[in-house]
Design a protein around this motif. Structure first.
Motif, mmCIF file in Angstrom:
data_model
loop_
_atom_site.group_PDB
_atom_site.id
_atom_site.type_symbol
_atom_site.label_atom_id
_atom_site.label_comp_id
_atom_site.label_asym_id
_atom_site.label_seq_id
_atom_site.Cartn_x
_atom_site.Cartn_y
_atom_site.Cartn_z
ATOM 1 N N LYS A 42 0.822 -1.210 0.000
ATOM 2 C CA LYS A 42 0.000 0.000 0.000
ATOM 3 C C LYS A 42 0.862 1.269 0.000
ATOM 4 O O LYS A 42 0.441 2.316 0.476
ATOM 5 N N GLY A 43 2.066 1.155 -0.526
ATOM 6 C CA GLY A 43 2.946 2.312 -0.564
ATOM 7 C C GLY A 43 3.350 2.743 0.831
ATOM 8 O O GLY A 43 3.793 1.941 1.639
ATOM 9 N N ARG A 44 3.161 4.016 1.141
ATOM 10 C CA ARG A 44 3.527 4.530 2.458
ATOM 11 C C ARG A 44 2.541 4.107 3.542
ATOM 12 O O ARG A 44 2.784 4.329 4.721
ATOM 13 N N ASP A 45 1.437 3.502 3.140
ATOM 14 C CA ASP A 45 0.432 3.109 4.128
ATOM 15 C C ASP A 45 0.400 1.600 4.357
ATOM 16 O O ASP A 45 -0.606 1.046 4.780
ATOM 17 N N THR A 46 1.515 0.936 4.069
ATOM 18 C CA THR A 46 1.629 -0.501 4.305
ATOM 19 C C THR A 46 1.835 -0.780 5.789
ATOM 20 O O THR A 46 2.643 -0.118 6.445
ATOM 21 N N MET A 47 1.112 -1.749 6.321
ATOM 22 C CA MET A 47 1.312 -2.162 7.705
ATOM 23 C C MET A 47 2.566 -3.013 7.778
ATOM 24 O O MET A 47 2.687 -4.019 7.077
ATOM 25 N N LEU A 48 3.507 -2.609 8.641
ATOM 26 C CA LEU A 48 4.812 -3.251 8.688
ATOM 27 C C LEU A 48 5.039 -4.064 9.965
ATOM 28 O O LEU A 48 5.380 -5.235 9.913
ATOM 29 N N LYS A 49 4.871 -3.417 11.115
ATOM 30 C CA LYS A 49 5.156 -4.059 12.396
ATOM 31 C C LYS A 49 4.019 -3.788 13.381
ATOM 32 O O LYS A 49 4.172 -3.001 14.322
ATOM 33 N N PRO A 50 2.868 -4.419 13.188
ATOM 34 C CA PRO A 50 1.775 -4.214 14.145
ATOM 35 C C PRO A 50 2.189 -4.662 15.535
ATOM 36 O O PRO A 50 2.783 -5.725 15.699
ATOM 37 N N GLN A 51 1.879 -3.826 16.508
ATOM 38 C CA GLN A 51 2.389 -4.104 17.847
ATOM 39 C C GLN A 51 1.293 -4.261 18.890
ATOM 40 O O GLN A 51 1.019 -5.356 19.337
ATOM 41 N N CYS A 52 0.663 -3.176 19.300
ATOM 42 C CA CYS A 52 -0.371 -3.253 20.323
ATOM 43 C C CYS A 52 -1.744 -3.096 19.686
ATOM 44 O O CYS A 52 -1.870 -2.539 18.598
ATOM 45 N N VAL A 53 -2.774 -3.566 20.382
ATOM 46 C CA VAL A 53 -4.096 -3.630 19.770
ATOM 47 C C VAL A 53 -5.169 -3.348 20.813
ATOM 48 O O VAL A 53 -5.024 -3.700 21.989
ATOM 49 N N ALA A 54 -6.242 -2.685 20.363
ATOM 50 C CA ALA A 54 -7.402 -2.415 21.212
ATOM 51 C C ALA A 54 -8.646 -2.448 20.337
ATOM 52 O O ALA A 54 -8.553 -2.361 19.106
ATOM 53 N N VAL A 55 -9.817 -2.547 20.956
ATOM 54 C CA VAL A 55 -11.079 -2.502 20.218
ATOM 55 C C VAL A 55 -11.994 -1.469 20.859
ATOM 56 O O VAL A 55 -11.886 -1.185 22.058
ATOM 57 N N ASP A 56 -12.905 -0.908 20.054
ATOM 58 C CA ASP A 56 -13.891 0.019 20.603
ATOM 59 C C ASP A 56 -15.207 -0.706 20.855
ATOM 60 O O ASP A 56 -15.304 -1.940 20.710
ATOM 61 N N ALA A 57 -16.242 0.047 21.220
ATOM 62 C CA ALA A 57 -17.526 -0.553 21.578
ATOM 63 C C ALA A 57 -18.209 -1.234 20.398
ATOM 64 O O ALA A 57 -19.105 -2.064 20.586
ATOM 65 N N HIS A 58 -17.789 -0.911 19.176
ATOM 66 C CA HIS A 58 -18.368 -1.520 17.975
ATOM 67 C C HIS A 58 -17.466 -2.618 17.409
ATOM 68 O O HIS A 58 -17.682 -3.080 16.289
ATOM 69 N N ASP A 59 -16.456 -3.006 18.165
ATOM 70 C CA ASP A 59 -15.493 -4.034 17.772
ATOM 71 C C ASP A 59 -14.600 -3.614 16.607
ATOM 72 O O ASP A 59 -13.997 -4.469 15.941
#
Length: 351
Positions: free
Chosen positions: A117-134
């Protein structure tokens, strides 16, 4: 009273006699007795997509013989973990530049990636959270943004880049979502501050500055909401700090050192139904449990590969039923524990 973890065949509480079990059984059983009737029990571990559908049909197996067994996605370098309202377990994996979604109830698995995705490529996902709508919020320490996906894995937006491509995070790590107040908290580790945003990504304020005093940080990493309050792993100050919704310092727990009771290499952070704080120590390979006054109540885990043992544990999450999920990163698995019982009076310790 400090209670040391019981891992079958390893550590026993004072006065307890070990039960006779085969070596094979010892590797798959672990239980820890606490005060009164309370206990923590190892339930299972999982490490691959294949475990979502353990009982494949006869015709699936026939196809396997003809076409070969399917390639199931394994956990490679799991790091962060959260559960959504459906009970799905969402686990980041920097080694595959993706997010594993395990739905054991529906026997489904999904891998979320954002490649090429060019400059918007996900490279090193680290921490994660969810909101009330998942919706899923994932920090990427390499690309410098927070990615937002809907519950099905569709990319909704990327937070952290201004027009022109420059970013306003230097290294985003911890992420927490307050759906009630429409707030997103992101720890910017290299800038030693917490950035407070709305859920669309507009910066509202910041918390902290470099230092070792109250409300100051030295490499803040993991974040966890405790009701309306924010808990921060202040990694290189070897402590956990708590803030109210206005960003005002409340209390801190932890101290430097490499012994039990000290916070040496803090990683994941969670809170159980009784309000006690669980902190992963990656270097020591254990989880320490503190009360709000900073007293160590007990710890569990040791270095190793069997049930109740860890190698470089990272993420931690406790669900509404007090299941404790520990990301056992170097062992490429998640271990699941069940906490049960009722706290007895007098356990809080000195104030």
């Amino acid at each position: 009273m400090l209670i040391v973890a019981l891992s079958t065949g390893l550590l026993l509480p004072v006065g307890a006699a070990p039960k006779s079990r085969s070596k094979a059984a010892e590797r798959e059983q672990w239980e820890m007795s606490l005060d009164g009737s309370r206990k923590l029990t190892w339930e299972r571990s999982f490490s691959s997509e294949s475990e979502v559908k353990p009982d494949r049909s006869f015709w699936n197996k026939v196809v396997d013989v003809i076409a070969g067994s399917p390639d199931f996605r394994p956990l490679v370098q799991p790091y962060g973990i959260v559960a959504d309202s459906r009970g799905r377990l969402i686990i980041t994996d920097p080694a595959v530049a993706g997010i594993h979604v395990f739905d054991f109830k529906q026997r489904k698995y999904h891998l979320i990636q954002r490649l090429d995705k060019g400059r918007d490529t996900m490279l090193k996902p680290q921490c994660v959270a969810v909101d009330a709508h998942d919706n899923i919020y994932v920090s990427d320490s390499a690309s410098g943004v927070v990615y937002v996906f809907d519950p099905n894995g569709k990319h909704l937006r990327s937070i952290g880049r201004l027009h022109g491509g420059e970013g306003y995070f230097e290294r985003p790590t911890g992420v927490a979502v307050d759906s009630l107040n429409q707030r997103l908290y992101v720890s910017d580790t290299l800038r030693n501050k917490i950035v407070v945003l709305d859920l669309e990504g507009k910066v509202l304020s910041t918390i902290g500055q470099p230092g070792n005093g109250d409300g100051e940080f030295n490499f803040p990493t993991e974040l966890r909401l405790d009701g309306p309050n924010l808990l921060v792993v202040d990694a290189m100050n070897f402590r956990i700090q708590a803030f109210d919704p206005a960003g005002v310092f409340q209390f801190a727990i932890g101290k430097p050192g490499d012994s039990v009771g000290a916070v040496f290499r803090p990683k994941g952070l969670a809170v159980d139904s009784e309000g006690d704080l669980y902190v992963v120590d990656s270097a020591l390979g254990l989880v320490q449990v503190f009360n709000r006054q900073g007293q160590l109540l007990y710890y569990f885990g040791s270095l190793g590969t069997h049930a109740g043992e860890f190698q470089l544990p990272a993420g931690l999450f406790i669900d509404r039923d007090d299941h404790v999920y520990v990301v056992d990163s170097f062992n490429r698995r998640v271990q699941v524990f069940q906490y049960a019982g009722v706290k007895q009076p007098g356990r809080e310790g000195a104030k």
